[in-house]
Design a protein around this motif. Sequence first.
Motif, mmCIF file in Angstrom:
data_model
loop_
_atom_site.group_PDB
_atom_site.id
_atom_site.type_symbol
_atom_site.label_atom_id
_atom_site.label_comp_id
_atom_site.label_asym_id
_atom_site.label_seq_id
_atom_site.Cartn_x
_atom_site.Cartn_y
_atom_site.Cartn_z
ATOM 1 N N ILE A 60 1.688 -4.340 29.917
ATOM 2 C CA ILE A 60 0.772 -4.149 28.787
ATOM 3 C C ILE A 60 -0.673 -4.390 29.209
ATOM 4 N N ASN A 61 -0.880 -5.278 30.171
ATOM 5 C CA ASN A 61 -2.238 -5.546 30.647
ATOM 6 C C ASN A 61 -2.880 -4.335 31.309
ATOM 7 N N SER A 62 -2.053 -3.433 31.865
ATOM 8 C CA SER A 62 -2.615 -2.239 32.500
ATOM 9 C C SER A 62 -2.401 -0.959 31.692
ATOM 10 N N ASN A 63 -1.419 -0.956 30.788
ATOM 11 C CA ASN A 63 -1.135 0.228 29.964
ATOM 12 C C ASN A 63 -0.504 -0.266 28.668
ATOM 13 N N ASN A 64 -1.255 -0.234 27.574
ATOM 14 C CA ASN A 64 -0.771 -0.842 26.331
ATOM 15 C C ASN A 64 0.079 0.083 25.466
ATOM 16 N N GLU A 65 0.416 1.272 25.955
ATOM 17 C CA GLU A 65 1.291 2.166 25.196
ATOM 18 C C GLU A 65 2.730 1.679 25.288
ATOM 19 N N VAL A 66 3.438 1.783 24.165
ATOM 20 C CA VAL A 66 4.803 1.270 24.093
ATOM 21 C C VAL A 66 5.659 2.227 23.274
ATOM 22 N N THR A 67 6.930 2.300 23.626
ATOM 23 C CA THR A 67 7.917 3.058 22.858
ATOM 24 C C THR A 67 9.068 2.121 22.548
ATOM 25 N N LEU A 68 9.517 2.161 21.292
ATOM 26 C CA LEU A 68 10.659 1.341 20.878
ATOM 27 C C LEU A 68 11.761 2.258 20.363
ATOM 28 N N SER A 69 12.988 1.874 20.611
ATOM 29 C CA SER A 69 14.154 2.488 19.993
ATOM 30 C C SER A 69 14.747 1.428 19.066
#
Length: 125
Positions: A60-69
């Motif tokens: 998250i510190n380098s790429n804050n995009e997230v996907t959740l299922s």
Amino acid sequence: MLNEKLLAVLSHPADGAVTILTNGDKGPHLVNTWNSYVMVTPEDKLLIPAYGYNKTEKNINSNNEVTLSIASREIEGYKSKGTGFIVKGTMRVIKSGEGFERMKEKFSGIHAVLEITVDSAQQML
């Protein structure tokens, strides 16, 4: 505003799996939790207690995009019982403040909280 069916999945007493996907320098990384651990804020952000999640936090510190299922076998889907969502957004790690304190009261062993700002939530089943 979050979809009513997604809120039903998150609040159902029978735990369903929540998978969190982040991407870092070494590619994708998955971790899991339970729907009963996810708290929805009045602003429709998702708060998830972090007991470990060290690689998730690093990503998250380098790429804050997230996907959740997020899924539940107990909530009616499009054709039968059982539904799931793919949720996309951005995440930050919080270690102080109101959201952290509320989660720390419920989950005393946490070191941080994952806060997800939802951009989209698509029902899949």
